[in-house]
Enzyme design. Sequence first.
Site, PDB file in Angstrom:
ATOM      1  N   SER A 161       1.569  15.301  84.779  1.00  0.00           N
ATOM      2  CA  SER A 161       2.435  15.896  83.754  1.00  0.00           C
ATOM      3  C   SER A 161       2.323  17.418  83.802  1.00  0.00           C
ATOM      4  O   SER A 161       1.228  17.975  83.608  1.00  0.00           O
ATOM      5  CB  SER A 161       2.019  15.413  82.369  1.00  0.00           C
ATOM      6  N   HIS A 186       5.867  14.250  86.148  1.00  0.00           N
ATOM      7  CA  HIS A 186       6.183  13.856  84.768  1.00  0.00           C
ATOM      8  C   HIS A 186       6.502  15.109  83.962  1.00  0.00           C
ATOM      9  O   HIS A 186       5.712  16.071  83.979  1.00  0.00           O
ATOM     10  CB  HIS A 186       4.988  13.116  84.180  1.00  0.00           C
ATOM     11  N   ASP A 188       7.354  16.593  80.306  1.00  0.00           N
ATOM     12  CA  ASP A 188       7.303  16.273  78.863  1.00  0.00           C
ATOM     13  C   ASP A 188       8.154  17.235  78.050  1.00  0.00           C
ATOM     14  O   ASP A 188       7.820  18.404  77.916  1.00  0.00           O
ATOM     15  CB  ASP A 188       5.842  16.367  78.379  1.00  0.00           C
ATOM     16  N   MET A 190       9.514  18.284  74.431  1.00  0.00           N
ATOM     17  CA  MET A 190       9.181  18.070  73.018  1.00  0.00           C
ATOM     18  C   MET A 190      10.031  19.005  72.151  1.00  0.00           C
ATOM     19  O   MET A 190      10.178  20.184  72.478  1.00  0.00           O
ATOM     20  CB  MET A 190       7.697  18.372  72.794  1.00  0.00           C
ATOM     21  N   HIS A 219      10.275  12.709  80.290  1.00  0.00           N
ATOM     22  CA  HIS A 219       9.854  11.980  79.082  1.00  0.00           C
ATOM     23  C   HIS A 219      10.355  12.762  77.871  1.00  0.00           C
ATOM     24  O   HIS A 219       9.834  13.840  77.563  1.00  0.00           O
ATOM     25  CB  HIS A 219       8.320  11.880  79.100  1.00  0.00           C
ATOM     26  N   MET A 221      10.571  13.496  74.185  1.00  0.00           N
ATOM     27  CA  MET A 221       9.982  13.299  72.860  1.00  0.00           C
ATOM     28  C   MET A 221      10.830  14.135  71.894  1.00  0.00           C
ATOM     29  O   MET A 221      10.419  15.176  71.389  1.00  0.00           O
ATOM     30  CB  MET A 221       8.501  13.727  72.861  1.00  0.00           C
ATOM     31  N   MET A 290       2.692   4.615  75.473  1.00  0.00           N
ATOM     32  CA  MET A 290       1.881   5.792  75.121  1.00  0.00           C
ATOM     33  C   MET A 290       0.469   5.339  74.801  1.00  0.00           C
ATOM     34  O   MET A 290       0.259   4.485  73.951  1.00  0.00           O
ATOM     35  CB  MET A 290       2.488   6.506  73.913  1.00  0.00           C
ATOM     36  N   ASP A 328       0.767   6.595  79.608  1.00  0.00           N
ATOM     37  CA  ASP A 328       0.806   8.053  79.461  1.00  0.00           C
ATOM     38  C   ASP A 328      -0.136   8.514  78.346  1.00  0.00           C
ATOM     39  O   ASP A 328       0.077   8.217  77.179  1.00  0.00           O
ATOM     40  CB  ASP A 328       2.263   8.426  79.101  1.00  0.00           C
TER      41      ASP A 328
HETATM   42  C1  DX5 Z   1       1.891  13.585  75.477  1.00  0.00           C
HETATM   43  C2  DX5 Z   1       2.627  13.544  76.804  1.00  0.00           C
HETATM   44  C3  DX5 Z   1       1.739  13.176  77.948  1.00  0.00           C
HETATM   45  C4  DX5 Z   1       0.608  14.194  78.164  1.00  0.00           C
HETATM   46  C5  DX5 Z   1      -0.389  13.620  79.137  1.00  0.00           C
HETATM   47  O1  DX5 Z   1       2.797  13.581  74.430  1.00  0.00           O
HETATM   48  O2  DX5 Z   1       3.676  12.604  76.767  1.00  0.00           O
HETATM   49  O3  DX5 Z   1       2.517  13.046  79.123  1.00  0.00           O
HETATM   50  O4  DX5 Z   1       1.141  15.379  78.664  1.00  0.00           O
HETATM   51  O5  DX5 Z   1      -1.486  14.523  79.200  1.00  0.00           O
HETATM   52  P1  DX5 Z   1      -2.969  13.961  79.440  1.00  0.00           P
HETATM   53  O6  DX5 Z   1      -2.920  13.210  80.759  1.00  0.00           O
HETATM   54  O7  DX5 Z   1      -3.831  15.183  79.502  1.00  0.00           O
HETATM   55  O8  DX5 Z   1      -3.290  13.062  78.303  1.00  0.00           O
HETATM   56 ZN    ZN Z   2       4.608  12.177  78.687  1.00  0.00          ZN
END
Ligand code: DX5
Ligand code: ZN
Length: 369
Positions: A161, A186, A188, A190, A219, A221, A290, A328
């Site tokens: 990620s 990946h 993320d 947000m 991903h 969010m 998750m 994840d």
């Molecule tokens: C959290 C993200 C994950 C996160 C994973 O909301 O969706 O993808 O970045 O990071 P680690 O592997 O450090 O938990």
């Molecule tokens: Zn993620």
Amino acid sequence: MILQGKTCILRSVVSSDVGTILLWENDSSIAQYSDTHEPYTQEQIEQFIENQQFGLKANGQIRLMIEVDNKVIGAIDLFDYNGKQAEVGVLIYNKRLRNRGYATDALQTVKSYARSLNIESLSAVIDDNNIASINLFRGCGFVKTDKNRYLCSMKRVVAPSILSADFGNLERDTLMLNHSEAEWVHVDVMDGVFVPNISFGFPVLTAVTKISTKVIDTHLMICDPIRYVERFVKAGSHYVTFHYEAAEDIEACIDAIHNAGAKAGISIKPQTEPEVLEPWLSKLDMVLVMSVEPGFGGQSFMPYSLDKVRRLRSMIERINPNCLIEIDGGISAANAAEVFTAGVDVVVAGSAVFCAENPEAEIVKILNA
Ligand code: DX5
Ligand code: ZN
């Protein structure tokens, strides 16, 4: 192995000639799959089984006989090519197995057995109507699948990620991933509303996808994701995963991702049970479980997620075996083995990779855990 409530034995048998595959149904007729297609007698198949050594690999092949109540009902052949673990597998079934359940249960067993052999993929014919044709396939070369066959990817995938990457050196980190063993990246996204954090959007994604040679696994969010799925696909996403808890109309969101030309994933938060996804599972390309509360990298893994993965795995085997499972949050080389064994295909790893001394070595450690 329990198949449909009956105890079965899965014995490994060695046979050298791939062309002769035996099927045993009831006491008399034995179908032989080779050029002759002459049925074998009972004695002949017993002789055949007697002649085999059990459990050893020879000529690069292991044959697993599936027996129900002491009757051989099928065989599964796993191969290894010059030490490169199996890229070819054959699953055959006899026509009397009206109940498809035998095949999926047996396949489940074979998959975990195959995983231990680092098999990359296998194709199963689950054809209850006639004696199953024999399907050979190779590694990741995808065979054409039809309604009775499905390809189960046995390949382990790591998706680092970039939320944990060094944003002052995003190009450097993206190029590092390009020559790493990670097959996916990946991303993320947000929005600060669905989760209490804001990460990045289209400009960063476009910059990454311009130089990345990997599968872009986005991903989302964000609230009401359907508003933006098309733009995330245009920005270079191959997979777009939205949250079950964030979408008004789930079916419409899946369709919007597919219409935009990407694969559709849905993600569930730790407190959401996988069973809620049943109505849409047949349309999904991936489910993201998750294993932390979404919003931040570097959190600790929630072990309860493994139980959800196992339940999700049996739902997927039943409804849509082509659907991948991704996990994840809090994944590292320390817990990757149990996560893959639980039935995950893709693991996301952010801090474990980007905070490691040697990120590329960490990726390999996770893959080989
Ligand atoms: C959290 C993200 C994950 C996160 C994973 O909301 O969706 O993808 O970045 O990071 P680690 O592997 O450090 O938990
Ligand atoms: Zn993620």
